[in-house]
Write a protein that holds these residues in place. Structure first.
Motif, mmCIF file in Angstrom:
data_model
loop_
_atom_site.group_PDB
_atom_site.id
_atom_site.type_symbol
_atom_site.label_atom_id
_atom_site.label_comp_id
_atom_site.label_asym_id
_atom_site.label_seq_id
_atom_site.Cartn_x
_atom_site.Cartn_y
_atom_site.Cartn_z
ATOM 1 N N PRO A 1 -0.172 -27.286 63.783
ATOM 2 C CA PRO A 1 -0.798 -25.979 63.575
ATOM 3 C C PRO A 1 -1.173 -25.741 62.113
ATOM 4 C CG PRO A 1 1.537 -25.756 64.172
ATOM 5 C CD PRO A 1 1.230 -27.214 64.214
ATOM 6 N N VAL A 2 -2.362 -25.169 61.917
ATOM 7 C CA VAL A 2 -2.841 -24.906 60.551
ATOM 8 C C VAL A 2 -2.322 -23.543 60.083
ATOM 9 C CG1 VAL A 2 -4.904 -26.328 60.705
ATOM 10 C CG2 VAL A 2 -4.995 -23.962 61.506
ATOM 11 N N ASN A 3 -2.197 -23.384 58.785
ATOM 12 C CA ASN A 3 -1.761 -22.105 58.213
ATOM 13 C C ASN A 3 -1.967 -22.143 56.698
ATOM 14 O OD1 ASN A 3 -0.600 -19.573 57.931
ATOM 15 N ND2 ASN A 3 1.468 -20.409 57.654
ATOM 16 N N PRO A 4 -3.229 -21.977 56.251
ATOM 17 C CA PRO A 4 -3.477 -22.085 54.806
ATOM 18 C C PRO A 4 -2.769 -20.989 54.019
ATOM 19 C CG PRO A 4 -5.461 -21.346 55.971
ATOM 20 C CD PRO A 4 -4.447 -21.677 57.018
ATOM 21 N N ILE A 5 -2.346 -21.312 52.799
ATOM 22 C CA ILE A 5 -1.612 -20.320 51.989
ATOM 23 C C ILE A 5 -2.379 -19.933 50.725
ATOM 24 C CG2 ILE A 5 0.689 -20.920 52.853
ATOM 25 C CD1 ILE A 5 1.055 -22.646 50.313
ATOM 26 N N ASN A 6 -3.623 -20.377 50.596
ATOM 27 C CA ASN A 6 -4.414 -19.934 49.449
ATOM 28 C C ASN A 6 -5.890 -19.848 49.849
ATOM 29 O OD1 ASN A 6 -5.510 -22.594 49.136
ATOM 30 N ND2 ASN A 6 -3.633 -23.190 48.075
ATOM 31 N N ALA A 7 -6.688 -19.261 48.945
ATOM 32 C CA ALA A 7 -8.096 -18.978 49.278
ATOM 33 C C ALA A 7 -8.889 -20.261 49.502
ATOM 34 C CB ALA A 7 -8.731 -18.157 48.154
ATOM 35 N N TYR A 8 -8.576 -21.296 48.719
ATOM 36 C CA TYR A 8 -9.291 -22.571 48.913
ATOM 37 C C TYR A 8 -9.031 -23.093 50.335
ATOM 38 C CZ TYR A 8 -10.415 -27.529 48.480
ATOM 39 O OH TYR A 8 -10.939 -28.790 48.695
ATOM 40 N N GLY A 9 -7.751 -23.122 50.740
ATOM 41 C CA GLY A 9 -7.402 -23.613 52.077
ATOM 42 C C GLY A 9 -8.044 -22.772 53.174
ATOM 43 N N GLU A 10 -8.074 -21.448 52.966
ATOM 44 C CA GLU A 10 -8.699 -20.570 53.972
ATOM 45 C C GLU A 10 -10.185 -20.886 54.108
ATOM 46 O OE1 GLU A 10 -7.781 -16.617 52.647
ATOM 47 O OE2 GLU A 10 -5.661 -16.861 53.193
ATOM 48 N N SER A 11 -10.834 -21.098 52.952
ATOM 49 C CA SER A 11 -12.286 -21.357 53.011
ATOM 50 C C SER A 11 -12.571 -22.726 53.638
ATOM 51 C CB SER A 11 -12.913 -21.246 51.614
ATOM 52 O OG SER A 11 -12.505 -22.304 50.776
ATOM 53 N N LYS A 12 -11.726 -23.719 53.359
ATOM 54 C CA LYS A 12 -11.964 -25.041 53.947
ATOM 55 C C LYS A 12 -11.701 -25.006 55.463
ATOM 56 C CE LYS A 12 -12.940 -28.478 52.353
ATOM 57 N NZ LYS A 12 -14.272 -29.101 52.179
ATOM 58 N N LEU A 13 -10.701 -24.232 55.879
ATOM 59 C CA LEU A 13 -10.433 -24.117 57.325
ATOM 60 C C LEU A 13 -11.594 -23.413 58.024
ATOM 61 C CD1 LEU A 13 -8.541 -24.468 59.738
ATOM 62 C CD2 LEU A 13 -7.486 -22.286 59.134
ATOM 63 N N ALA A 14 -12.104 -22.351 57.409
ATOM 64 C CA ALA A 14 -13.251 -21.659 58.013
ATOM 65 C C ALA A 14 -14.464 -22.597 58.037
ATOM 66 C CB ALA A 14 -13.563 -20.385 57.234
ATOM 67 N N GLY A 15 -14.577 -23.465 57.043
ATOM 68 C CA GLY A 15 -15.641 -24.481 57.040
ATOM 69 C C GLY A 15 -15.477 -25.447 58.214
ATOM 70 N N GLU A 16 -14.229 -25.834 58.491
ATOM 71 C CA GLU A 16 -13.968 -26.708 59.657
ATOM 72 C C GLU A 16 -14.492 -26.043 60.927
ATOM 73 O OE1 GLU A 16 -9.894 -27.770 60.327
ATOM 74 O OE2 GLU A 16 -9.715 -28.953 58.487
ATOM 75 N N ARG A 17 -14.220 -24.731 61.034
ATOM 76 C CA ARG A 17 -14.604 -24.018 62.267
ATOM 77 C C ARG A 17 -16.122 -23.931 62.406
ATOM 78 N NH1 ARG A 17 -9.103 -20.470 61.911
ATOM 79 N NH2 ARG A 17 -7.916 -22.051 63.005
ATOM 80 N N GLU A 18 -16.807 -23.842 61.258
ATOM 81 C CA GLU A 18 -18.272 -23.911 61.300
ATOM 82 C C GLU A 18 -18.703 -25.287 61.824
ATOM 83 O OE1 GLU A 18 -20.644 -21.733 60.728
ATOM 84 O OE2 GLU A 18 -19.335 -20.094 60.113
ATOM 85 N N ALA A 19 -18.119 -26.335 61.230
ATOM 86 C CA ALA A 19 -18.521 -27.703 61.599
ATOM 87 C C ALA A 19 -18.277 -27.976 63.083
ATOM 88 C CB ALA A 19 -17.772 -28.710 60.733
#
Ligand SMILES: NC(=O)c1ccc[n+]([C@@H]2O[C@H](COP(=O)([O-])OP(=O)(O)OC[C@H]3O[C@@H](n4cnc5c(N)ncnc54)[C@H](OP(=O)(O)O)[C@@H]3O)[C@@H](O)[C@H]2O)c1
Length: 306
Positions: free
Chosen positions: A139-157
């Protein structure tokens, strides 16, 4: 659809070809550290279209669409990203634009052309609190803004019908500034070294990662795949290994905890990546981080001597 023997990968690649012409593969972020190696390691069946910021600012939808429509790639390897982790903490909006909006524009273009999309992601999608390595199903759970943005990028892809997300970590390479080059540069300037000792990860050479990405593409891997050099260590152990390879193991180096490092960003402490998918896909794991690092350091020192 043709089957083409590629000497680079020593396997049969399934490659889509038009009129017996090599397939076009667009590489975004082609001037970046990973992008340079992805372009440089392209197998003979691929005609690479390297895309840098000069060709298109991916935050601008019209520019992104125009450049990708003109290139008509069968596959897009999306290496471009906003990669300044502390910058993302200070300015999350800019990180969001670079990692989410830019990826949205790339995926919209990919969908309209019918191209496959390969998105490069990161261990920062995890919180790093697990005691075991993170596999693709963790399970994913980013703890900073960079991680949040990269995860949202994954969801776009993931919205592109044919997509692959390659998560990797602790990159270094000849084509960009990185942790190892910074350590060796500081050591040769006689500066005191303080390195974080309580963060663990898998140091990964962009050259090895680039070769692995091409093999995954040839195998038509899809979904999420974790790809790093094999084995894990702390930041301190990585720095010590680099110094040893450079013959500078007499340099004094002090281990500190991440809280003592002056950074506005909370980082995952133990986000070691592992793959439960490479075997089923038929791609060999990358060599050990220690072997890769040794070869990289020797190339880097040669370059510094020139
Ligand atoms: N570095 C690591 O340790 C690490 C670890 C895990 C995953 N990753 C991922 O691996 C990938 C490659 O990272 P890297 O270290 O090679 O990054 P990098 O050296 O910073 O390269 C990124 C490239 O993307 C370009 N770019 C950024 N925003 C753009 C935009 N809006 N339009 C056009 N081009 C843009 C940059 O151009 P400019 O220089 O002009 O901004 C740069 O050439 C990224 O997805 C990153 O998230 C990196």
């Amino acid at each position: 659809m043709h089957f083409v023997d590629t000497t680079e990968s020593n396997c049969y690649a399934v490659v889509e070809m038009n009129n017996d012409q090599p397939a076009t593969v667009a590489v975004t972020g082609a001037a970046g550290m990973l992008g340079q190696d992805v372009c440089g390691e392209a197998p003979s069946w691929a005609r690479v279209a390297p895309l840098t910021r000069d060709e298109a600012d991916l935050c601008v939808p019209e520019e992104t669409r125009a450049v990708l429509t003109a290139a008509q790639p069968a596959t897009i390897i999306h290496c471009a990203a906003y990669t300044d982790v502390d910058g993302a903490t200070r300015d999350p909006d800019t990180a969001w634009q670079g990692n989410v909006l830019a990826t949205r524009h790339v995926r919209q273009a990919a969908s309209s052309i019918g191209a496959r999309l390969i998105y490069v992601s990161t261990d920062y999608v995890f919180d790093g609190t697990a005691s075991a390595p993170y596999t693709e199903s963790a399970p994913v759970n980013p703890i900073n803004a960079y991680g949040e943005s990269k995860l949202a990028g994954e969801r776009e892809a993931m919205r592109v019908e044919s997509h692959l997300i390659v998560r990797t970590q602790w990159l270094y390479g000849l084509g960009g500034s990185n942790f190892i080059a910074a350590i060796l540069d500081a050591a040769r300037s006689g500066r005191d070294l303080q390195v974080v000792q309580n963060e663990r990860g898998c140091p990964t050479w962009t050259l090895d990662l680039a070769r692995g990405i091409w093999r995954l593409l040839e195998r038509r891997a899809d979904g999420i795949v974790h790809l790093t050099n094999r084995g894990a260590c702390t930041r301190l152990e990585m720095a010590q290994a680099a110094l040893a390879e450079a013959g500078m193991d007499d340099v004094s180096i002090t281990g500190i905890d991440s809280g003592e490092w002056p950074s506005p960003t909370r980082r995952p402490l133990n986000a070691v990546l592992a793959s439960e998918r490479l075997e089923e896909i038929g791609v060999e794991p990358l060599r050990t981080w220690r072997k890769a690092l040794g070869e990289y350091v020797s190339l880097l020192l040669d370059r510094w001597e020139d």
